[in-house]
Write a protein that holds these residues in place. Structure first.
Motif, mmCIF file in Angstrom:
data_model
loop_
_atom_site.group_PDB
_atom_site.id
_atom_site.type_symbol
_atom_site.label_atom_id
_atom_site.label_comp_id
_atom_site.label_asym_id
_atom_site.label_seq_id
_atom_site.Cartn_x
_atom_site.Cartn_y
_atom_site.Cartn_z
ATOM 1 N N THR A 199 7.217 -26.761 -4.539
ATOM 2 C CA THR A 199 6.039 -26.268 -5.258
ATOM 3 C C THR A 199 5.589 -24.894 -4.762
ATOM 4 O OG1 THR A 199 4.580 -27.423 -3.719
ATOM 5 C CG2 THR A 199 5.228 -28.605 -5.735
ATOM 6 N N ASP A 200 6.277 -24.340 -3.781
ATOM 7 C CA ASP A 200 5.922 -23.025 -3.231
ATOM 8 C C ASP A 200 6.406 -21.933 -4.197
ATOM 9 O OD1 ASP A 200 5.185 -20.901 -1.680
ATOM 10 O OD2 ASP A 200 6.599 -21.322 -0.042
ATOM 11 N N SER A 201 5.472 -21.386 -4.965
ATOM 12 C CA SER A 201 5.837 -20.391 -5.987
ATOM 13 C C SER A 201 6.289 -19.063 -5.357
ATOM 14 C CB SER A 201 4.670 -20.153 -6.944
ATOM 15 O OG SER A 201 3.567 -19.595 -6.243
ATOM 16 N N GLU A 202 5.759 -18.733 -4.170
ATOM 17 C CA GLU A 202 6.164 -17.491 -3.512
ATOM 18 C C GLU A 202 7.641 -17.547 -3.098
ATOM 19 O OE1 GLU A 202 5.117 -15.060 0.549
ATOM 20 O OE2 GLU A 202 3.466 -16.078 -0.482
ATOM 21 N N GLN A 203 8.065 -18.662 -2.524
ATOM 22 C CA GLN A 203 9.462 -18.809 -2.128
ATOM 23 C C GLN A 203 10.364 -18.880 -3.362
ATOM 24 O OE1 GLN A 203 10.190 -22.104 0.488
ATOM 25 N NE2 GLN A 203 12.337 -21.568 0.801
ATOM 26 N N SER A 204 9.874 -19.524 -4.407
ATOM 27 C CA SER A 204 10.636 -19.596 -5.654
ATOM 28 C C SER A 204 10.843 -18.202 -6.248
ATOM 29 C CB SER A 204 9.886 -20.494 -6.645
ATOM 30 O OG SER A 204 10.541 -20.519 -7.874
ATOM 31 N N ASP A 205 9.785 -17.383 -6.234
ATOM 32 C CA ASP A 205 9.910 -16.005 -6.743
ATOM 33 C C ASP A 205 10.861 -15.176 -5.876
ATOM 34 O OD1 ASP A 205 8.165 -16.539 -8.801
ATOM 35 O OD2 ASP A 205 6.403 -15.683 -7.784
ATOM 36 N N THR A 206 10.781 -15.358 -4.569
ATOM 37 C CA THR A 206 11.682 -14.641 -3.665
ATOM 38 C C THR A 206 13.132 -15.035 -3.933
ATOM 39 O OG1 THR A 206 9.948 -14.601 -1.973
ATOM 40 C CG2 THR A 206 12.186 -14.143 -1.248
ATOM 41 N N GLY A 207 13.380 -16.299 -4.144
ATOM 42 C CA GLY A 207 14.733 -16.769 -4.459
ATOM 43 C C GLY A 207 15.236 -16.185 -5.771
ATOM 44 N N ARG A 208 14.361 -16.171 -6.789
ATOM 45 C CA ARG A 208 14.757 -15.586 -8.076
ATOM 46 C C ARG A 208 15.069 -14.102 -7.943
ATOM 47 N NH1 ARG A 208 10.036 -17.050 -11.173
ATOM 48 N NH2 ARG A 208 9.883 -19.204 -10.573
ATOM 49 N N LYS A 209 14.268 -13.395 -7.134
ATOM 50 C CA LYS A 209 14.527 -11.963 -6.929
ATOM 51 C C LYS A 209 15.866 -11.738 -6.223
ATOM 52 C CE LYS A 209 9.738 -10.426 -6.798
ATOM 53 N NZ LYS A 209 8.651 -9.892 -5.958
ATOM 54 N N ARG A 210 16.160 -12.586 -5.247
ATOM 55 C CA ARG A 210 17.452 -12.457 -4.550
ATOM 56 C C ARG A 210 18.616 -12.711 -5.511
ATOM 57 N NH1 ARG A 210 17.705 -12.348 1.066
ATOM 58 N NH2 ARG A 210 15.737 -12.733 2.097
ATOM 59 N N ILE A 211 18.476 -13.720 -6.346
ATOM 60 C CA ILE A 211 19.534 -14.022 -7.322
ATOM 61 C C ILE A 211 19.697 -12.851 -8.293
ATOM 62 C CG2 ILE A 211 20.190 -15.539 -9.230
ATOM 63 C CD1 ILE A 211 18.667 -17.791 -7.684
ATOM 64 N N ARG A 212 18.592 -12.331 -8.795
ATOM 65 C CA ARG A 212 18.638 -11.188 -9.717
ATOM 66 C C ARG A 212 19.284 -9.978 -9.046
ATOM 67 N NH1 ARG A 212 13.200 -8.939 -10.442
ATOM 68 N NH2 ARG A 212 13.875 -7.847 -8.587
ATOM 69 N N ASN A 213 18.884 -9.692 -7.818
ATOM 70 C CA ASN A 213 19.446 -8.544 -7.101
ATOM 71 C C ASN A 213 20.938 -8.721 -6.819
ATOM 72 O OD1 ASN A 213 17.001 -7.244 -7.134
ATOM 73 N ND2 ASN A 213 16.425 -7.890 -5.071
ATOM 74 N N SER A 214 21.384 -9.960 -6.598
ATOM 75 C CA SER A 214 22.815 -10.164 -6.377
ATOM 76 C C SER A 214 23.594 -9.922 -7.668
ATOM 77 C CB SER A 214 23.091 -11.551 -5.820
ATOM 78 O OG SER A 214 22.827 -12.534 -6.800
ATOM 79 N N PHE A 215 23.035 -10.309 -8.806
ATOM 80 C CA PHE A 215 23.700 -10.000 -10.082
ATOM 81 C C PHE A 215 23.752 -8.488 -10.313
ATOM 82 C CE2 PHE A 215 22.866 -14.453 -11.402
ATOM 83 C CZ PHE A 215 24.165 -14.770 -11.764
ATOM 84 N N ILE A 216 22.681 -7.798 -9.959
ATOM 85 C CA ILE A 216 22.678 -6.334 -10.081
ATOM 86 C C ILE A 216 23.745 -5.731 -9.165
ATOM 87 C CG2 ILE A 216 21.311 -4.256 -9.608
ATOM 88 C CD1 ILE A 216 18.840 -5.861 -10.545
ATOM 89 N N GLY A 217 23.884 -6.278 -7.948
ATOM 90 C CA GLY A 217 24.906 -5.792 -7.026
ATOM 91 C C GLY A 217 26.319 -6.010 -7.550
ATOM 92 N N VAL A 218 26.574 -7.181 -8.112
ATOM 93 C CA VAL A 218 27.901 -7.454 -8.676
ATOM 94 C C VAL A 218 28.156 -6.535 -9.870
ATOM 95 C CG1 VAL A 218 29.286 -9.206 -9.873
ATOM 96 C CG2 VAL A 218 28.006 -9.808 -7.814
ATOM 97 N N ALA A 219 27.131 -6.298 -10.675
ATOM 98 C CA ALA A 219 27.279 -5.347 -11.787
ATOM 99 C C ALA A 219 27.551 -3.941 -11.260
ATOM 100 C CB ALA A 219 26.023 -5.361 -12.657
ATOM 101 N N GLY A 220 26.924 -3.579 -10.146
ATOM 102 C CA GLY A 220 27.182 -2.278 -9.527
ATOM 103 C C GLY A 220 28.610 -2.159 -9.040
#
Length: 117
Positions: free
Chosen positions: A81-102
């Motif tokens: 239920t920790d929304s801050e950790q959930s948002d951090t996880g989503r940002k990490r996942i998004r950034n990893s997709f951006i890195g693979v696209a890079g």
């Protein structure tokens, strides 16, 4: 007909010009294959170096992006239920997709530059 006096004999400038052109043509005929071979070797070497740099950059980017994405998935899954950790996880996942696209963009750019050479 222009002529120069050089000591006791006369030098015909047209004959000198003909000899210079003939020498230039003969040298071009014999040197061109060597120059072309050297240019081909240089192009191959440049393409090889560009491929090596592209591969290195893609490996470095992927080596950072994939573990970061895996940790992001772990963070997102264990957030509860920790929304801050959930948002951090989503940002990490998004950034990893951006890195693979890079990394994909780097490899595509290298292939494009190799095609232009």
């Amino acid at each position: 007909m222009a002529q120069w006096s050089a000591g006791m004999e006369r030098i015909d400038t047209k004959e000198i010009f003909k000899i210079m052109i003939l020498t230039f043509v003969v040298l071009n005929v014999f040197v061109s294959p060597v120059a072309a071979d050297t240019a081909d070797k240089q192009k191959k070497e440049l393409k090889n170096q560009m491929n090596q740099v592209g591969d290195f950059l893609a490996i470095v980017i992927a080596a950072v992006a994939i573990p970061n994405g895996a940790f992001g998935v772990f963070q997102y899954m264990t957030a509860g239920t920790d929304s801050e950790q959930s948002d951090t996880g989503r940002k990490r996942i998004r950034n990893s997709f951006i890195g693979v696209a890079g990394a994909t963009a780097v490899m595509t750019a290298v292939q494009l530059l190799n095609a232009l050479i």
